[in-house]
Design a protein around this motif. Structure first.
Motif, PDB file in Angstrom:
ATOM      1  N   HIS A 117       0.886  -1.334  -0.142  1.00  0.00           N
ATOM      2  CA  HIS A 117       0.033  -0.181   0.061  1.00  0.00           C
ATOM      3  C   HIS A 117       0.825   1.260   0.134  1.00  0.00           C
ATOM      4  CE1 HIS A 117       0.924   0.436   4.321  1.00  0.00           C
ATOM      5  NE2 HIS A 117       0.347   1.892   4.087  1.00  0.00           N
ATOM      6  N   LEU A 118       2.077   0.979   0.127  1.00  0.00           N
ATOM      7  CA  LEU A 118       3.015   2.163   0.200  1.00  0.00           C
ATOM      8  C   LEU A 118       3.005   3.304  -1.249  1.00  0.00           C
ATOM      9  CD1 LEU A 118       5.896   1.358   2.331  1.00  0.00           C
ATOM     10  CD2 LEU A 118       3.862   2.675   3.107  1.00  0.00           C
ATOM     11  N   ASP A 119       3.414   2.208  -2.393  1.00  0.00           N
ATOM     12  CA  ASP A 119       3.390   3.031  -3.609  1.00  0.00           C
ATOM     13  C   ASP A 119       4.555   3.679  -3.474  1.00  0.00           C
ATOM     14  OD1 ASP A 119       3.070   3.691  -6.359  1.00  0.00           O
ATOM     15  OD2 ASP A 119       1.583   5.356  -5.701  1.00  0.00           O
ATOM     16  N   LEU A 148       5.323  11.638  16.182  1.00  0.00           N
ATOM     17  CA  LEU A 148       4.954  10.039  16.608  1.00  0.00           C
ATOM     18  C   LEU A 148       4.036  10.168  18.022  1.00  0.00           C
ATOM     19  CD1 LEU A 148       7.977   7.992  15.772  1.00  0.00           C
ATOM     20  CD2 LEU A 148       5.773   8.112  14.337  1.00  0.00           C
ATOM     21  N   ASN A 149       4.314  11.085  18.861  1.00  0.00           N
ATOM     22  CA  ASN A 149       3.702  11.150  20.083  1.00  0.00           C
ATOM     23  C   ASN A 149       2.249  11.450  19.867  1.00  0.00           C
ATOM     24  OD1 ASN A 149       5.940  11.436  21.647  1.00  0.00           O
ATOM     25  ND2 ASN A 149       6.469  13.355  21.250  1.00  0.00           N
ATOM     26  N   LYS A 150       1.712  11.599  18.651  1.00  0.00           N
ATOM     27  CA  LYS A 150       0.212  12.033  18.464  1.00  0.00           C
ATOM     28  C   LYS A 150      -0.383  10.471  18.154  1.00  0.00           C
ATOM     29  CE  LYS A 150       1.126  16.322  16.572  1.00  0.00           C
ATOM     30  NZ  LYS A 150       0.910  17.331  15.395  1.00  0.00           N
ATOM     31  N   ILE A 151       0.493   9.694  18.052  1.00  0.00           N
ATOM     32  CA  ILE A 151      -0.068   8.149  17.774  1.00  0.00           C
ATOM     33  C   ILE A 151      -0.300   7.485  18.910  1.00  0.00           C
ATOM     34  CG2 ILE A 151       0.239   6.039  16.409  1.00  0.00           C
ATOM     35  CD1 ILE A 151       1.810   7.693  14.438  1.00  0.00           C
ATOM     36  N   ASP A 152      -1.286   6.819  19.046  1.00  0.00           N
ATOM     37  CA  ASP A 152      -1.651   5.997  20.405  1.00  0.00           C
ATOM     38  C   ASP A 152      -0.782   4.784  20.527  1.00  0.00           C
ATOM     39  OD1 ASP A 152      -2.737   5.315  22.741  1.00  0.00           O
ATOM     40  OD2 ASP A 152      -4.312   4.327  21.792  1.00  0.00           O
ATOM     41  N   LEU A 153       0.583   4.923  20.736  1.00  0.00           N
ATOM     42  CA  LEU A 153       1.714   3.730  20.779  1.00  0.00           C
ATOM     43  C   LEU A 153       1.909   3.792  22.542  1.00  0.00           C
ATOM     44  CD1 LEU A 153       4.106   4.962  18.036  1.00  0.00           C
ATOM     45  CD2 LEU A 153       2.423   3.012  17.719  1.00  0.00           C
ATOM     46  N   LEU A 154       2.326   2.368  22.560  1.00  0.00           N
ATOM     47  CA  LEU A 154       2.665   1.954  23.881  1.00  0.00           C
ATOM     48  C   LEU A 154       4.054   2.764  24.147  1.00  0.00           C
ATOM     49  CD1 LEU A 154       1.650  -1.816  24.154  1.00  0.00           C
ATOM     50  CD2 LEU A 154       0.486   0.354  25.056  1.00  0.00           C
ATOM     51  N   VAL A 189       9.465  -1.085   7.903  1.00  0.00           N
ATOM     52  CA  VAL A 189       8.552  -2.387   8.095  1.00  0.00           C
ATOM     53  C   VAL A 189       8.882  -3.310   8.901  1.00  0.00           C
ATOM     54  CG1 VAL A 189       8.282  -4.155   6.548  1.00  0.00           C
ATOM     55  CG2 VAL A 189       8.097  -1.994   5.393  1.00  0.00           C
ATOM     56  N   ASN A 190      10.233  -3.541   9.260  1.00  0.00           N
ATOM     57  CA  ASN A 190      10.554  -4.557   9.987  1.00  0.00           C
ATOM     58  C   ASN A 190      10.184  -4.220  11.518  1.00  0.00           C
ATOM     59  OD1 ASN A 190      11.561  -6.425   8.235  1.00  0.00           O
ATOM     60  ND2 ASN A 190      13.875  -5.323   8.483  1.00  0.00           N
ATOM     61  N   THR A 191      10.271  -2.850  11.822  1.00  0.00           N
ATOM     62  CA  THR A 191       9.717  -2.379  13.278  1.00  0.00           C
ATOM     63  C   THR A 191       8.380  -2.696  13.271  1.00  0.00           C
ATOM     64  OG1 THR A 191      11.573  -0.895  13.284  1.00  0.00           O
ATOM     65  CG2 THR A 191       9.808  -0.524  14.702  1.00  0.00           C
ATOM     66  N   VAL A 192       7.402  -2.381  12.120  1.00  0.00           N
ATOM     67  CA  VAL A 192       6.084  -2.611  12.217  1.00  0.00           C
ATOM     68  C   VAL A 192       5.550  -4.051  12.687  1.00  0.00           C
ATOM     69  CG1 VAL A 192       3.837  -2.808  10.926  1.00  0.00           C
ATOM     70  CG2 VAL A 192       5.333  -0.743  11.041  1.00  0.00           C
ATOM     71  N   LEU A 205       1.328   5.627  11.326  1.00  0.00           N
ATOM     72  CA  LEU A 205       2.792   5.684  11.169  1.00  0.00           C
ATOM     73  C   LEU A 205       3.182   5.874   9.993  1.00  0.00           C
ATOM     74  CD1 LEU A 205       5.729   5.433  12.489  1.00  0.00           C
ATOM     75  CD2 LEU A 205       5.529   2.896  12.139  1.00  0.00           C
ATOM     76  N   TRP A 206       2.714   5.213   8.950  1.00  0.00           N
ATOM     77  CA  TRP A 206       3.289   5.590   7.461  1.00  0.00           C
ATOM     78  C   TRP A 206       2.601   6.735   6.976  1.00  0.00           C
ATOM     79  CZ3 TRP A 206       7.312   3.167   5.652  1.00  0.00           C
ATOM     80  CH2 TRP A 206       7.547   1.884   5.762  1.00  0.00           C
ATOM     81  N   SER A 207       1.514   7.388   7.394  1.00  0.00           N
ATOM     82  CA  SER A 207       0.956   8.563   7.012  1.00  0.00           C
ATOM     83  C   SER A 207       1.741   9.766   7.537  1.00  0.00           C
ATOM     84  CB  SER A 207      -0.400   8.655   7.492  1.00  0.00           C
ATOM     85  OG  SER A 207      -1.370   7.851   6.976  1.00  0.00           O
ATOM     86  N   THR A 208       2.154   9.502   8.764  1.00  0.00           N
ATOM     87  CA  THR A 208       3.121  10.558   9.350  1.00  0.00           C
ATOM     88  C   THR A 208       4.387  10.543   8.878  1.00  0.00           C
ATOM     89  OG1 THR A 208       1.954  10.218  11.564  1.00  0.00           O
ATOM     90  CG2 THR A 208       4.115  11.259  11.532  1.00  0.00           C
ATOM     91  N   ILE A 209       4.938   9.181   8.200  1.00  0.00           N
ATOM     92  CA  ILE A 209       6.354   9.575   7.639  1.00  0.00           C
ATOM     93  C   ILE A 209       6.116  10.191   6.455  1.00  0.00           C
ATOM     94  CG2 ILE A 209       7.861   7.999   6.297  1.00  0.00           C
ATOM     95  CD1 ILE A 209       7.570   5.986   8.712  1.00  0.00           C
ATOM     96  N   LYS A 210       4.963   9.934   5.622  1.00  0.00           N
ATOM     97  CA  LYS A 210       4.758  10.373   4.194  1.00  0.00           C
ATOM     98  C   LYS A 210       4.712  11.828   4.383  1.00  0.00           C
ATOM     99  CE  LYS A 210       2.307   6.606   2.140  1.00  0.00           C
ATOM    100  NZ  LYS A 210       1.049   6.097   1.671  1.00  0.00           N
TER     101      LYS A 210
END
Length: 220
Positions: A117-119, A148-154, A189-192, A205-210
């Motif tokens: 889905h990254l294209d 990344l602080n805006k994403i609900d990550l542990l 990718v490996n981290t995901v 995460l990918w949207s933020t990177i983009k």
């Protein structure tokens, strides 16, 4: 072999004991591989093609035989269990193999889903980063870490991702641009996959990177 009610109850109890739900399984019948005068009773896992077949061997109701999938380290396994108690022990082991396979993430599928889905479009320029380009890259990584602080990550997930980004920032001092960008994509990718992020968080995460690397990293 036809199972007694007491035997079916033992099967039920073992399923519950192994943290699975009996409603995930169903009984069926098939030919008995080594006893042509009888039939086998199969316990099928409803959500996949995995199963355990209770069979008898050598035209005897006393020599129990098991055919099952998944096995310990093979997809398909057979075992002469001889007695019912031994058959239950084999069945209990099978439940562990089954639970392992249905709970472990399919890393190849996650990899395909992530990349598909990254294209991506990455230019072929493999020159080293200039001092100015390295500073810009560093600033974008800092921006990414803040976003990344805006994403609900542990907290532990966020810590690992930030550590990976710091390492990637460091490697940019020595790698060419194409090599670094390829390493960046592979690392994310490996981290995901490693962190087993939810599909929602992975997409964020990918949207933020983009957004952070738009018009720079050539991620579309």
């Amino acid at each position: 072999m036809k199972l007694l009610t007491s035997q079916k109850n033992s099967i039920y109890d073992l399923i519950v004991k192994n943290g699975l739900s009996p409603s995930q399984f169903k009984f069926s019948k098939s030919a008995n591989k080594y006893n042509y005068d009888g039939f086998a009773t199969n316990l099928e896992y409803k959500n996949d093609e995995f199963y355990f077949s209770f069979q008898t061997a050598e035209n005897s109701e006393n020599d129990h035989y098991a055919i099952f999938s998944p096995g310990d380290d093979v997809y398909f396994e057979e075992f002469f269990s001889r007695s019912w108690n031994s058959q239950l022990a084999v069945f209990s082991n099978w439940l562990r193999y089954l639970k392992r396979e249905i709970t472990v993430p399919d890393k190849w599928k996650v990899l395909h889903d992530q990349v598909d889905h990254l294209d991506l479009k990455i230019d072929q320029d493999n020159d080293k980063f200039s001092a100015k380009e390295f500073i810009e890259l560093t600033n974008r990584i800092i921006e990414l870490k803040e976003s990344l602080n805006k994403i609900d990550l542990l907290p532990e997930q966020l810590e690992i991702i930030n550590s990976k980004l710091d390492h990637l920032n460091k490697t940019a001092e020595d790698l060419g641009k194409f090599d670094w960008k390829s390493l960046f994509i592979g690392t994310i990718v490996n981290t995901v996959i490693q962190l087993n992020l939810t599909p929602e968080n992975a997409q964020l995460l990918w949207s933020t990177i983009k957004n952070v690397f738009s018009n720079y990293f050539l991620i579309e």
